[in-house]
Design an enzyme around this catalytic site. Structure first.
Site, PDB file in Angstrom:
ATOM      1  N   GLU A 177       3.438   7.004   2.636  1.00 58.10           N
ATOM      2  CA  GLU A 177       3.883   7.108   1.016  1.00 58.10           C
ATOM      3  C   GLU A 177       3.632   8.822   1.610  1.00 58.10           C
ATOM      4  OE1 GLU A 177       1.963   5.936  -2.322  1.00 58.10           O
ATOM      5  OE2 GLU A 177       2.581   3.833  -2.303  1.00 58.10           O
ATOM      6  N   GLU A 202      -4.068  -0.146  -3.818  1.00 57.37           N
ATOM      7  CA  GLU A 202      -5.175   0.524  -4.451  1.00 57.37           C
ATOM      8  C   GLU A 202      -5.816  -0.430  -5.233  1.00 57.37           C
ATOM      9  OE1 GLU A 202      -2.532   3.195  -6.508  1.00 57.37           O
ATOM     10  OE2 GLU A 202      -1.260   3.890  -5.119  1.00 57.37           O
ATOM     11  N   ASN A 212      -2.437  -1.681   1.301  1.00 57.57           N
ATOM     12  CA  ASN A 212      -1.824  -0.619   0.872  1.00 57.57           C
ATOM     13  C   ASN A 212      -3.185   0.236  -0.126  1.00 57.57           C
ATOM     14  OD1 ASN A 212       0.557   1.632   1.900  1.00 57.57           O
ATOM     15  ND2 ASN A 212       0.393   1.872  -0.350  1.00 57.57           N
ATOM     16  N   HIS A 262      -1.583  10.533   1.091  1.00 55.38           N
ATOM     17  CA  HIS A 262      -0.686  12.071  -0.329  1.00 55.38           C
ATOM     18  C   HIS A 262      -2.110  13.629   0.040  1.00 55.38           C
ATOM     19  CE1 HIS A 262       2.274   9.668  -1.760  1.00 55.38           C
ATOM     20  NE2 HIS A 262       1.171   8.614  -2.470  1.00 55.38           N
ATOM     21  N   ASP A 273       3.682  12.393   1.853  1.00 52.45           N
ATOM     22  CA  ASP A 273       4.032  13.829   1.478  1.00 52.45           C
ATOM     23  C   ASP A 273       2.666  14.850   1.659  1.00 52.45           C
ATOM     24  OD1 ASP A 273       1.863  13.041  -1.542  1.00 52.45           O
ATOM     25  OD2 ASP A 273       4.077  12.059  -1.939  1.00 52.45           O
TER      26      ASP A 273
END
Length: 337
Positions: free
Chosen positions: A231, A126, A167, A202, A233
């Site tokens: 990651e 990030e 990432n 996300h 979801d």
């Protein structure tokens, strides 16, 4: 899942400390049955693994490495350099030279310890703003914009047998994707190794940006990189902003927590369709996508129960709070059956 997609890509999950320490036999059995790749939720983040200048705590991280080795699972280290969940002493370092020493020692000590024992590292996490510019983090402030290149250089030296990834979240969106591409090109132009890029994934139910995701898979692949969804979801609860900046918060309000006593079937059906469409896209690009990791195993574990509103009841994963497969799980498996 790991057997269903064994010829296409790895299927991963992020584990918390209780899961790493195998405190619940039913949970352990599910992890071993469904997944062949692991990522630590928190235990390799610097606030945990490097709590003081001359102190490292490898206790739980070592247990995770042993768990992955015992069960022949690929392990992705998460994460060497991130502005959040940072070692508490690091922000108090005033001297640039001392901060650079912390930065160097942190990467070399941790990456070298696990070289050859883990498959990959999220070297930098990030580093970008939504418009693709460099985030004004403590690393940028102290070390300048080339700190990302230096992080990969140090990781390459310390972990020559480990794959190295960048990432981020929302790096499937055009502006941030462009910034990510420029950052990757700078790393490559410096002659420093970078093996892949992680798109966190996300996303929100009914709003998964499939077009942008596909464009991003192709764009990152064109740079010669592996593509991971790191990651994943699919959130079902309302919020008034996009992204996954852990520093953003919303005030508690009952209207933001509508499914305390259960989630409607139509919402689960939409979530199932979203996961199905995502995995269909991953299968289309199975020559480029090497891993798909869910950020957690079951709904009860998810970070989205406490972010951006604390204490909500969220349902973003493939297994519910009783570890029962949800419609989304069945929809994903149906793509291959």
């Amino acid at each position: 899942m790991k057997n269903t997609f064994k010829n296409e890509f790895k299927i991963g999950a992020a584990l918390n400390t209780a899961q790493i320490e195998e405190r619940d036999s039913k949970m352990t059995a599910l992890i071993m049955q469904q997944f062949n790749a692991l990522t630590p939720e928190n235990v390799m983040k610097s606030e945990v693994i490097h709590p003081a200048w001359d102190t490292y705590d490898f206790t739980v991280a070592d247990k995770l490495v042993a768990f992955a080795q015992k069960n022949k699972m690929e392990l992705n280290g998460h994460t060497l350099i991130w502005h959040s969940q940072l070692s508490p002493f690091a922000r108090k370092i005033n001297s640039v030279d001392s901060f650079r020493t912390f930065f160097t020692n942190h990467i070399k000590t941790i990456a070298s310890r696990y070289d050859g024992k883990i498959f990959s590292w999220d070297v930098v996490n990030e580093a970008l703003n939504e418009d693709g510019t460099m985030r004004k983090s403590v690393f940028l402030e102290k070390l300048g914009e080339d700190y990302v290149i230096e992080a990969f250089r140090l990781a390459q030296q310390a972990a020559p047998n480990t794959e190295l990834y960048y990432n981020d979240y929302n790096n499937e969106q055009p502006a941030k994707r462009n910034g990510c591409i420029q950052l990757i090109k700078k790393i490559q132009a410096a002659g420093v190794r970078i093996d892949g890029v992680g798109i966190q994934g996300h996303w929100h139910v009914g709003k998964v940006p499939l077009k942008e995701i596909e464009e991003s898979i192709e764009a990152y692949d064109a740079l010669g990189l592996k593509v991971m969804f790191t990651e994943l979801d699919i959130e079902v609860l309302p919020r008034n902003f996009q992204g996954a900046d852990v520093n953003q918060r919303m005030a508690t309000d009952p209207s933001l927590n509508p499914y305390v006593n259960g989630i409607p079937a139509n919402v689960l059906a939409q979530q199932a369709k979203d996961y199905e469409n995502l995995f269909r896209l991953f299968l289309k690009h199975k020559d480029k996508v090497t891993r798909v990791t869910l950020w957690g195993v079951d709904d009860g574990q998810s970070w989205l129960n406490d972010w951006p509103v604390r204490g909500r009841t969220n349902y973003p994963l493939l297994f519910d709070r009783t570890l029962t497969p949800k419609p989304a799980f069945e929809a994903v498996l149906s793509l291959k059956n």
